[in-house]
Motif scaffolding. Structure first.
Motif, PDB file in Angstrom:
ATOM      1  N   GLY A   1     -49.200  44.573  16.235  1.00  0.00           N
ATOM      2  CA  GLY A   1     -49.502  44.449  17.726  1.00  0.00           C
ATOM      3  C   GLY A   1     -50.514  45.577  17.817  1.00  0.00           C
ATOM      4  N   PHE A   2     -51.486  45.245  18.922  1.00  0.00           N
ATOM      5  CA  PHE A   2     -52.654  46.315  19.156  1.00  0.00           C
ATOM      6  C   PHE A   2     -51.644  47.413  19.883  1.00  0.00           C
ATOM      7  CE2 PHE A   2     -54.880  47.790  22.941  1.00  0.00           C
ATOM      8  CZ  PHE A   2     -56.280  48.075  22.362  1.00  0.00           C
ATOM      9  N   ASP A   3     -52.281  48.574  19.733  1.00  0.00           N
ATOM     10  CA  ASP A   3     -51.716  49.776  19.874  1.00  0.00           C
ATOM     11  C   ASP A   3     -52.292  49.977  21.321  1.00  0.00           C
ATOM     12  OD1 ASP A   3     -50.818  52.280  20.697  1.00  0.00           O
ATOM     13  OD2 ASP A   3     -51.675  53.363  18.924  1.00  0.00           O
ATOM     14  N   PRO A   4     -51.582  50.035  22.588  1.00  0.00           N
ATOM     15  CA  PRO A   4     -52.281  50.168  23.797  1.00  0.00           C
ATOM     16  C   PRO A   4     -52.303  51.781  24.246  1.00  0.00           C
ATOM     17  CG  PRO A   4     -49.910  49.489  24.031  1.00  0.00           C
ATOM     18  CD  PRO A   4     -50.156  49.549  22.809  1.00  0.00           C
ATOM     19  N   SER A   5     -51.756  52.479  23.477  1.00  0.00           N
ATOM     20  CA  SER A   5     -51.881  53.975  23.863  1.00  0.00           C
ATOM     21  C   SER A   5     -53.272  54.428  24.121  1.00  0.00           C
ATOM     22  CB  SER A   5     -51.078  55.050  23.038  1.00  0.00           C
ATOM     23  OG  SER A   5     -51.392  54.595  21.672  1.00  0.00           O
TER      24      SER A   5
ATOM     25  N   ILE B   1     -40.008  42.287  36.596  1.00  0.00           N
ATOM     26  CA  ILE B   1     -40.705  42.794  35.442  1.00  0.00           C
ATOM     27  C   ILE B   1     -42.108  42.106  35.379  1.00  0.00           C
ATOM     28  CG2 ILE B   1     -41.047  42.694  33.122  1.00  0.00           C
ATOM     29  CD1 ILE B   1     -37.972  42.353  32.719  1.00  0.00           C
ATOM     30  N   ALA B   2     -43.003  42.823  35.090  1.00  0.00           N
ATOM     31  CA  ALA B   2     -44.596  42.344  35.270  1.00  0.00           C
ATOM     32  C   ALA B   2     -45.101  42.256  33.615  1.00  0.00           C
ATOM     33  CB  ALA B   2     -45.546  43.208  35.886  1.00  0.00           C
ATOM     34  N   TRP B   3     -45.742  41.248  33.405  1.00  0.00           N
ATOM     35  CA  TRP B   3     -46.225  41.134  31.877  1.00  0.00           C
ATOM     36  C   TRP B   3     -47.782  41.031  32.081  1.00  0.00           C
ATOM     37  CZ3 TRP B   3     -41.406  39.190  32.467  1.00  0.00           C
ATOM     38  CH2 TRP B   3     -40.636  39.197  31.361  1.00  0.00           C
ATOM     39  N   LEU B   4     -48.405  41.938  31.632  1.00  0.00           N
ATOM     40  CA  LEU B   4     -49.813  42.312  31.830  1.00  0.00           C
ATOM     41  C   LEU B   4     -50.462  41.499  30.534  1.00  0.00           C
ATOM     42  CD1 LEU B   4     -50.152  45.633  33.103  1.00  0.00           C
ATOM     43  CD2 LEU B   4     -49.679  43.504  34.134  1.00  0.00           C
ATOM     44  N   GLN B   5     -51.270  40.471  30.621  1.00  0.00           N
ATOM     45  CA  GLN B   5     -51.853  39.692  29.305  1.00  0.00           C
ATOM     46  C   GLN B   5     -53.037  40.279  28.893  1.00  0.00           C
ATOM     47  OE1 GLN B   5     -48.885  38.114  29.347  1.00  0.00           O
ATOM     48  NE2 GLN B   5     -50.329  36.681  28.122  1.00  0.00           N
ATOM     49  N   CYS B   6     -53.459  40.069  27.772  1.00  0.00           N
ATOM     50  CA  CYS B   6     -54.916  40.334  27.198  1.00  0.00           C
ATOM     51  C   CYS B   6     -54.843  41.822  27.058  1.00  0.00           C
ATOM     52  CB  CYS B   6     -55.995  39.768  28.181  1.00  0.00           C
ATOM     53  SG  CYS B   6     -56.177  38.069  28.320  1.00  0.00           S
ATOM     54  N   VAL B   7     -53.914  42.508  26.621  1.00  0.00           N
ATOM     55  CA  VAL B   7     -53.987  43.990  26.335  1.00  0.00           C
ATOM     56  C   VAL B   7     -54.385  44.025  24.762  1.00  0.00           C
ATOM     57  CG1 VAL B   7     -52.539  46.065  26.104  1.00  0.00           C
ATOM     58  CG2 VAL B   7     -52.282  44.520  27.901  1.00  0.00           C
TER      59      VAL B   7
ATOM     60  N   CYS C   1     -50.280  35.286  23.055  1.00  0.00           N
ATOM     61  CA  CYS C   1     -49.621  36.061  23.934  1.00  0.00           C
ATOM     62  C   CYS C   1     -49.046  35.466  25.040  1.00  0.00           C
ATOM     63  CB  CYS C   1     -50.739  37.186  24.262  1.00  0.00           C
ATOM     64  SG  CYS C   1     -51.582  37.833  22.962  1.00  0.00           S
ATOM     65  N   CYS C   2     -49.981  34.445  25.632  1.00  0.00           N
ATOM     66  CA  CYS C   2     -49.594  33.799  26.662  1.00  0.00           C
ATOM     67  C   CYS C   2     -48.465  33.073  26.422  1.00  0.00           C
ATOM     68  CB  CYS C   2     -50.797  32.538  27.125  1.00  0.00           C
ATOM     69  SG  CYS C   2     -52.191  33.184  28.076  1.00  0.00           S
ATOM     70  N   MET C   3     -48.102  32.397  25.429  1.00  0.00           N
ATOM     71  CA  MET C   3     -46.947  31.416  25.221  1.00  0.00           C
ATOM     72  C   MET C   3     -45.660  32.376  24.840  1.00  0.00           C
ATOM     73  SD  MET C   3     -47.283  28.551  25.298  1.00  0.00           S
ATOM     74  CE  MET C   3     -45.835  27.799  24.395  1.00  0.00           C
ATOM     75  N   TYR C   4     -45.926  33.853  24.007  1.00  0.00           N
ATOM     76  CA  TYR C   4     -44.811  34.653  23.952  1.00  0.00           C
ATOM     77  C   TYR C   4     -44.474  35.325  25.220  1.00  0.00           C
ATOM     78  CZ  TYR C   4     -47.478  38.829  23.134  1.00  0.00           C
ATOM     79  OH  TYR C   4     -48.481  40.055  23.225  1.00  0.00           O
ATOM     80  N   ALA C   5     -45.323  35.480  26.190  1.00  0.00           N
ATOM     81  CA  ALA C   5     -44.984  35.935  27.562  1.00  0.00           C
ATOM     82  C   ALA C   5     -44.129  35.257  28.345  1.00  0.00           C
ATOM     83  CB  ALA C   5     -46.288  36.594  28.304  1.00  0.00           C
ATOM     84  N   ILE C   6     -44.589  33.741  28.301  1.00  0.00           N
ATOM     85  CA  ILE C   6     -43.673  32.837  28.960  1.00  0.00           C
ATOM     86  C   ILE C   6     -42.394  32.746  28.559  1.00  0.00           C
ATOM     87  CG2 ILE C   6     -43.531  30.306  29.335  1.00  0.00           C
ATOM     88  CD1 ILE C   6     -46.625  30.183  29.280  1.00  0.00           C
ATOM     89  N   LYS C   7     -42.406  32.845  27.150  1.00  0.00           N
ATOM     90  CA  LYS C   7     -41.270  32.860  26.479  1.00  0.00           C
ATOM     91  C   LYS C   7     -40.227  34.091  26.743  1.00  0.00           C
ATOM     92  CE  LYS C   7     -40.830  34.793  22.620  1.00  0.00           C
ATOM     93  NZ  LYS C   7     -40.794  35.384  21.299  1.00  0.00           N
ATOM     94  N   GLU C   8     -40.924  35.349  26.744  1.00  0.00           N
ATOM     95  CA  GLU C   8     -40.040  36.485  27.259  1.00  0.00           C
ATOM     96  C   GLU C   8     -39.587  36.452  28.702  1.00  0.00           C
ATOM     97  OE1 GLU C   8     -42.338  39.600  23.829  1.00  0.00           O
ATOM     98  OE2 GLU C   8     -42.404  39.835  25.975  1.00  0.00           O
TER      99      GLU C   8
END
Lengths: 58, 111, 945
Positions: C135-139, C184-190, C207-214
Motif C-alpha cells: 500500500g502507498f505510504d500516505p505519511s 466514517i469517511a473513505w478518501l479515494q485516490c490516496v 480502491c473503489c471496490m475495496y472501499a465499497i466493500k469496507e
C-alpha cells in the motif's frame, strides 16, 4: 545447448505466485516458490473480506 | 453473506433435488418433522437437465399422499432458486417457517 | 478463501517453498537459468518447528506486529497468522534480546540462534516474477494528517481492524479510544491518480471496490447506524458484476458517495473526531466531521522490486511496473522471464490469478519437452481395509478463529459429540483447516485407529477436498469423511442467538456422526485423457488459447463460426498505446495456420456434444455443405467473444451523424478529422442502465483513445466527453490525463438526468447539465459518438447443446469469480476473452493463455480420476423394469441384451441420482448418497433429539 530444465522459479508467494506455482506443479513441472517473508500468502492473506461476494479472504 | 434465517431449518445435502426420494420426504414427516422442503435450481437451469422437475413431481405426489391420510399437504413444499440467490434462500426459509408455525406441530410427532 | 490454496501449495509435492529468501542474480539462458538466491536467517528451522507456539508464549519481548500493520503487538518470536504456511515460527532479531528462553522451551529443538545468511542456487528453465505491491505510504501527504491524527487509518489497516483475526478481533473500533465510530469517511485516490503530490499518475484499479466493500462490512459490524461516506472523483466499479455491487452499496445499504477533492483533515482535540474540509463538485468549500477517516491507499511497487528488476535487467515503466506489450502482457523484455500480478500493473485478485495462469502457460510452454523430468511421483500409502470394521468415528470441531467459537460453545459441542454412538475421539481446533491441524488429524487417525472422520466447521464446497486428502495421506479411504457445516449454516446466521447456535451445532454434528457411521469406502476409477483440445471461437482469445496449448505440445481443433478468423478484433485499428491491431491479427492468424498442432475449422457449427472431462466428443457441421465431423477431445476452451451493443438511444439509426466508437475509429482512419470542428461523445450507452446493469469496462478508454486521435489529426477540433464516471483504470489513467491536457472537455452527468439530442438543420445539438456550472449547456456538434457497451454474442444454441451456464446478460459464468476466473463449473471446460465479459485485448490475451494453462493441468496427465459418486445397480434384485433407462437425463443406464442385466457406466454417470429415486425396488444406490446415508441424517435429526 544443454538440455532444458523441467523446473520453474516463481518469485513472490502472494496469490499470483501461488496460482502460477499450482498450475505449473499440476502440469508436472517442478516449482521453486521463493518469498522474502517467512510465510506465503502475500497481501491477500491480510485482507478481511473480498469483493464482490464478501467472502472471507482467509 | 451471513443472512439470518430461522434456526429450525436444517439442511441435508443431496447432489441434485432429482435424488430426493418420496420415501425420504415421507420418512421425515413420519418421524415428526413439522415441515420438509426441497430447494432446487431454477426451472430450466438444472445441471442434470430435469432433476428439479422430477423433484417437484415427487413433492406434489407426497402432498397428495399426505392429503389422503388426513395431514396438511402444505407441510411439504418445493422451492427454486439459483446458487447466487442467498437472500432468496433466507426469505424462503422464513416463509416456510412462518407457514409451518401457522399449521402447528406435526400431529404424528411423539406417536 | 485463500486458506485451502495455502495448504495446497504447502502440501504439493511438486512445489518447493523457499521462504526468507531473495533472488540475487540470474545467469544463463532461457530453458537453463541458474538462479542465485540469498537465504536470510529465520533462526527457527521450519522443518523441525511444529508450530506449537510455546516459544512465542514464553518470549518476554514485545514487538510491533507488522501483520496487523502495527496496530497491535506480537512477540519477538512469532508467526504471522494461524493458518500460515509453512506453519513455522521465526525470530525477529531486530527486537530479540537473545535471552534464550525460547530455545529452552522448544521441545522440537528447532531454535538456532547461530543461523546465518547463506547463498544458494538452483537450476530452472523459466522464471516468473510476481513480487506484488504494498500500500502507498500516505505519511508524506501532510494535509491528510496520517501519522499525526490517530483516527486516520489506511485501508490496509482498516482491513485488519475489520478482521476477526485482527488487532480488535473484528470489533469495529477506532484506534484512539477504542470507541465504535458513528461516522466514517473513505478518501479515494490516496497515492493514485495524483501526479502532483504523490507522483503516481496511474489508477490503482482496486480502491473503489475495496472501499465499497469496507463500508458495507463496517455497516454490518456496527451496532447502531453507521454513516459511511466515500469521497471520490469517479467510482470505478468496472469489473464483471462490480456495478451491481456498487449499486447494492449505494441504493440498498445506504453508503453515501460524494464527489469531492480533499483540502485538509484536522483533529478536534477534545473528541479525536476529524474535520474533513473539501471542495465539492461545484468548487464550493465544504466541511464535515467524522469519527474516523480511512485513506484508500493505492498499490505501489516496493523499492526492493525495482532494485531486483535492475539487477536482472528487467525493464520497468516510470512507476516501476514491468514494461509489457499489450499483445504479450506477461512477457518481460528478457526471454524466459515472465511476470504477473500487480508487478505487471495495478489489478484485483481475479486479474492477478488470470495473469498468473497465463505466466504459467508461457513459462511451462518454453519447457514442454522437459515436462515431468524434474518431479517425483506421489506415493499415496496403501489403503487400510476398514470395510468390515465397526465404525470408529473421530469428531473435530473447529472454532474458525472466532467465526464459530465466538458464538457457538465449542467445548460444549465437543463434549456432546463424545457422547454420540461410535464416536471414539473428539477434538477442537482454532482452525481445523490449518496445516498443523491436518497433521494432528493424521496422528489421531493412526493413534485411535479411526475409520471415519467428521469435521464440524465450514462448507464442504471449499474444504471437503482438503480434508479428504488428509485422510488419503494416512491410508484411510477419503469417502469415509463427513462435514457438519456449523459456520455458514449456523454461527454466521444465528450470531444473535448463541444458545440456539450451540443447540443447532449439536444437531448438525449428530446428523453428521450418524451419516458417517453409514459411509463406505469408495474407489475412484482412472480414465484415460484424450490429449486433444477443442477451442470454440477463432478470435484473439481462441487463437491465443490454441497457440498456448500448441506450445505445450497438445493438438488443438479450433472452431470458428465465420469464414475467417479474427472475430471482433477485425473491426479495430489501434490499441490506446498505438499498437496496430490488424498487424497483430495478421501475424496471429499466420502463426495459428503455421502451427502443425492446431487444426482450424471455419464456418463451423456445433450440433452435438457428449462425454466428460478428459473424453469429450463434439459433432460439428463445417463449411457451406455442413460436412459432418466428430471431434474427440479432452478439454474445451470457450472463446466465443462479444459484439458492440447496437444503441437504441440518442437518435442512433435515425440520424447518420450519430455513430458508435467503433464506427468513429473507422471514420478517423478513412476520412481523418480535418472536417470536424466539434465531436461530442456520450458514455455508458447500453451499460449501467436498467437493461444492462453492468459497466462495459472498455468504453471509457475507447472514448479517450478516439478523443486523442481526433486531437492528433486536428488539434483545433473540440471534443466533449459526457460521462458518469471516467473509468480509465490502471495505466490507462495516463491517457485520460493526456486528453484533458490536450483540451478534451469532460462533462459529468447524472444517470437520472442524461443528455438530450436534437437534430437541427445546422447540426446536432446535445444538451447536458454541467455540474460545475450547475446549468444546462447546449453543444452544437458535427458528430455524436455513442460509447456503446459490449453485448454478449448469441450463444443460446451453444449453451443449450453443451450445457454451459450464462449470466442474465448472456456472458458465460466462471466457476468462482475470485479464485477460478477462467474455469467453468463443469470440469475440463475453460473460458476466456469477452465471452466471459467485456475486456481489453491485453486482458483477453492473458485470459486465453490462462485458459490454456488451466487446460494443460488436465492434458498433462495420462489419466484422471473419476468421481466415485456414481449410481450402482444391484443386479440380483433388479426386475429390469427399465424405469432407470427411461429416466436418466443422460441415457447412461442400458439394458444388456446378452447378459440380461441393467448396466450403468460409471465413467459417464453424472451422479445426479435421478435413477435411484425412480427405481421402484430401490435396487440402484448412488454412492456417498445411499438411502441409508440420507435417512440416517433424517433419523438423527428427528428421532435422537
Amino acid at each position: 545447448m544443454a538440455d532444458k530444465s523441467g523446473s520453474v522459479m516463481v518469485l513472490g508467494a502472494g496469490i499470483a505466485g501461488m496460482q502460477a506455482s499450482l498450475d505449473l506443479a499440476n502440469s508436472d513441472y517442478n516449482v521453486y516458490l521463493v518469498d522474502k517473508t517467512p510465510t506465503i500468502g502475500g497481501m491477500m492473506a491480510r485482507l478481511d473480506k473480498t469483493f464482490p461476494t464478501n467472502d472471507c479472504a482467509m | 453473506m451471513r443472512l439470518e434465517y430461522p434456526g429450525n431449518v436444517k439442511i441435508i445435502r443431496v447432489p441434485c433435488t432429482g435424488k430426493v426420494d418420496v420415501m425420504h420426504l415421507l420418512r421425515a414427516i413420519q418421524k415428526g418433522a413439522d415441515g420438509v422442503y426441497c430447494v432446487g435450481c431454477l426451472e430450466g437451469t438444472c445441471h442434470y437437465n430435469e432433476g428439479n422437475f422430477r423433484c417437484r413431481e415427487r413433492v406434489n405426489h407426497v402432498r397428495m399422499l399426505l392429503e389422503e391420510v388426513g395431514l396438511e399437504s402444505d407441510r411439504v413444499r418445493m422451492y427454486n432458486l439459483s446458487s447466487g440467490e442467498g437472500p432468496t434462500f433466507a426469505a424462503y426459509a422464513k416463509e416456510m417457517t412462518e407457514h409451518i408455525k401457522g399449521l402447528g406441530p406435526n400431529p404424528l410427532k411423539n406417536k | 478463501m485463500i486458506s485451502p490454496k495455502l495448504v495446497e501449495v504447502g502440501r504439493h509435492t511438486n512445489i518447493n517453498l523457499i521462504t526468507n529468501s531473495e533472488i540475487k542474480s540470474i545467469e544463463g539462458d532461457p530453458g537453463n537459468f541458474t538462479v542465485n538466491l540469498v537465504n536470510h536467517p529465520r533462526y527457527i528451522d521450519p522443518v523441525k518447528c511444529t508450530g506449537c507456539g510455546e516459544c512465542a508464549r514464553h518470549c518476554p519481548v514485545t514487538a510491533v506486529n507488522e501483520y496487523n500493520l502495527n496496530l497491535d503487538d506480537r512477540r519477538a518470536t512469532y508467526i504471522q497468522y494461524a493458518q500460515a504456511v509453512p506453519l513455522a515460527f521465526a525470530i525477529d532479531t531486530d527486537t530479540c534480546i537473545g535471552c534464550g528462553l525460547c530455545e529452552n522451551m522448544c521441545i522440537a529443538k528447532a531454535i538456532n540462534y547461530d543461523d546465518e545468511e547463506r547463498e544458494s542456487s538452483v537450476t530452472v528453465g523459466s522464471v516468473i516474477l510476481s513480487s506484488g505491491s504494498r500500500g502507498f505510504d500516505p505519511s508524506q501527504l501532510d494535509f491528510l494528517g496520517y501519522g499525526k491524527h490517530t483516527n486516520v487509518v489506511t485501508s490496509e489497516e482498516f482491513e485488519r481492524i475489520l478482521s476477526a483475526s485482527g488487532p480488535y478481533f473484528g470489533h469495529l473500533m477506532r484506534p484512539l479510544d477504542r470507541e465504535e465510530p458513528k461516522k466514517i469517511a473513505w478518501l479515494q485516490c490516496v497515492g493514485s491518480r495524483d501526479t502532483n503530490r504523490s507522483g503516481n499518475g496511474y489508477c490503482s484499479s482496486v480502491c473503489c471496490m475495496y472501499a465499497i466493500k469496507e463500508a458495507m462490512i463496517a455497516k454490518e459490524h456496527a451496532h447502531g447506524d453507521l454513516d459511511c461516506v466515500i469521497f471520490n472523483m469517479d467510482m470505478r466499479s468496472f469489473g464483471k458484476d462490480y456495478e451491481k455491487y456498487y449499486n447494492r452499496a449505494r441504493y440498498k445499504d445506504g453508503v453515501r458517495f460524494e464527489k469531492g477533492r480533499i483540502h485538509t483533515i484536522t483533529e478536534e482535540p477534545e473528541t479525536g473526531d476529524l474535520k474533513v474540509r473539501y471542495a465539492d463538485e461545484t468548487g464550493m468549500a465544504q466541511e464535515e466531521t467524522f469519527s474516523m477517516v480511512v485513506l484508500s491507499v493505492g498499490l505501489k511497487i516496493p523499492d526492493t522490486s525495482a532494485e531486483l528488476a535492475e539487477r536482472l535487467g528487467i525493464e520497468l515503466n516510470k512507476y516501476n511496473f514491468v514494461n509489457t506489450d499489450p499483445f504479450a502482457p506477461v512477457c518481460t523484455n528478457r526471454p524466459g522471464i515472465y511476470t504477473c500480478g500487480v508487478f505487471q500493473g495495478p489489478k484485483d485478485i481475479p486479474g492477478s490469478i488470470t495473469e498468473a495462469s497465463a505466466a504459467a502457460c508461457l513459462a511451462g510452454g518454453d519447457l514442454a519437452e522437459a515436462r515431468g523430468t524434474d518431479i517425483e511421483k506421489v506415493e499415496v500409502p496403501d489403503e487400510k481395509d476398514v470395510a468390515d470394521q465397526a465404525p470408529k468415528i473421530g469428531v473435530f470441531v473447529c472454532n474458525c478463529g472466532i467465526n464459530i467459537g465466538g458464538i457457538v460453545d465449542v467445548p460444549d459441542v465437543q463434549e456432546y459429540a463424545a457422547t454420540l454412538p461410535n464416536v471414539v475421539f473428539t477434538d477442537s481446533n482454532l482452525f481445523t483447516c490449518s496445516q498443523d491441524t491436518q497433521d494432528k488429524i493424521k496422528e489421531m487417525i493412526v493413534e485411535h485407529n479411526l475409520n471415519r472422520v467428521v469435521v464440524a466447521s465450514c462448507s464442504p464446497k471449499t474444504h471437503e477436498g482438503m480434508f479428504m486428502e488428509t485422510l488419503e495421506a494416512c491410508g484411510l479411504n477419503k469417502y469415509l469423511f463427513e462435514m457438519a457445516n456449523i459456520r455458514n449454516q449456523n454461527s454466521w446466521i444465528h450470531s444473535n442467538d448463541p444458545e440456539l447456535a450451540t443447540r443447532k451445532a449439536k444437531d448438525l454434528v449428530r446428523m453428521s456422526v450418524f451419516r458417517a457411521a453409514e459411509l463406505k469406502p469408495l474407489e475412484e476409477k482412472l480414465v484415460h485423457v484424450n490429449k486433444r483440445a477443442l477451442v470454440i471461437g477463432g478470435g484473439i482469445a481462441g487463437m491465443n488459447a490454441a497457440l498456448g496449448l500448441g506450445r505445450q505440445g497438445f493438438e488443438v481443433v479450433l472452431l470458428e463460426k465465420d469464414s475467417e478468423m479474427g472475430g471482433f478484433a477485425r473491426k479495430l485499428h489501434h490499441t490506446i498505446e498505438g499498437k496496430d491491431v490488424q498487424a497483430y491479427l495478421k501475424q496471429l492468424i499466420e502463426e495459428v495456420n503455421a502451427n502443425e498442432k492446431v487444426q482450424v475449422m471455419t464456418d463451423a457449427r456445433i450440433v452435438g456434444f457428449e462425454g466428460f472431462k478428459g473424453n469429450f466428443a463434439t459433432q460439428v457441421e463445417v463449411g457451406p455443405d455442413a460436412e459432418k465431423h466428430k471431434i474427440e477431445h479432452g478439454v474445451i476452451i470457450v472463446a466465443t467473444g462479444a459484439n458492440e451493443y447496437k444503441p437504441k438511444e440518442f437518435l442512433y439509426g435515425e440520424d447518420d451523424r450519430v455513430i458508435t466508437q467503433v464506427a468513429l475509429t473507422d471514420r478517423l482512419e478513412e476520412k481523418g478529422a480535418s472536417d470536424l470542428s466539434t465531436v461530442v461523445m456520450i458514455q455508458c450507452v447500453g451499460s449501467r442502465n436498467e437493461e444492462n446493469e453492468n459497466c462495459s469496462r472498455i468504453c471509457c478508454q475507447s472514448a479517450v483513445k478516439n478523443a486523442l486521435h481526433i486531437k492528433k489529426l486536428n488539434p483545433d477540433a473540440q471534443v466533449f466527453v459526457l460521462y458518469r464516471d471516467i473509468r480509465t483504470y490502471g495505466l490507462l489513467e495516463e491517457y485520460y490525463t493526456e486528453a484533458r491536457k490536450q483540451g478534451v472537455i469532460f462533462i459529468r452527468f447524472d444517470k437520472d438526468a442524461p443528455p438530450t439530442v436534437e437534430a437541427t438543420s445546422e447540426g446536432l445539438v446535445v444538451t447536458v447539465k454541467d455540474h460545475i456550472l450547475q446549468q444546462n449547456v447546449a453543444i452544437s456538434t458535427d458528430l455524436l459518438t455513442l460509447s456503446a457497451g459490449m453485448a454478449a454474442t448469441d450463444t443460446d444454441e451453444l449453451s443449450r447443446i453443451m450445457k454451459l451456464n450464462r449470466s442474465p446478460e448472456g456472458f458465460f459464468i466462471e466457476a468462482h469469480v475470485k479464485l477460478r476466473p477462467v474455469d467453468m463449473p463443469s470440469e475440463g471446460i475453460f473460458l476466456c476473452g469477452s465471452a466471459h465479459g467485456p475486456k481489453l485485448i491485453s486482458e483477453t490475451v492473458s485470459q486465453s493463455q490462462a485458459a490454456a494453462s488451466r487446460a494443460t493441468t488436465f492434458l498433462a496427465k495420462d489419466a484422471i480420476k473419476l468421481s466415485a459418486i456414481t449410481a450402482k445397480v444391484d443386479v440380483d434384485h433388479c426386475v429390469k423394469c427399465l424405469t432407470c433407462v427411461r429416466s436418466c437425463p443422460f441415457g447412461v443406464p442400458i439394458f444388456n441384451e446378452d447378459e440380461k442385466v441393467i448396466e450403468i457406466n460409471e465413467a459417464i454417470c453424472h451422479g445426479c441420482g435421478v435413477c435411484t429415486a425412480v427405481c421402484p425396488r430401490q435396487t440402484i444406490q448412488l454412492s456417498f448418497y445411499e438411502d441409508d446415508q440420507i435417512t440416517s441424517k433424517i433419523d438423527a435429526l428427528l428421532e435422537a433429539a
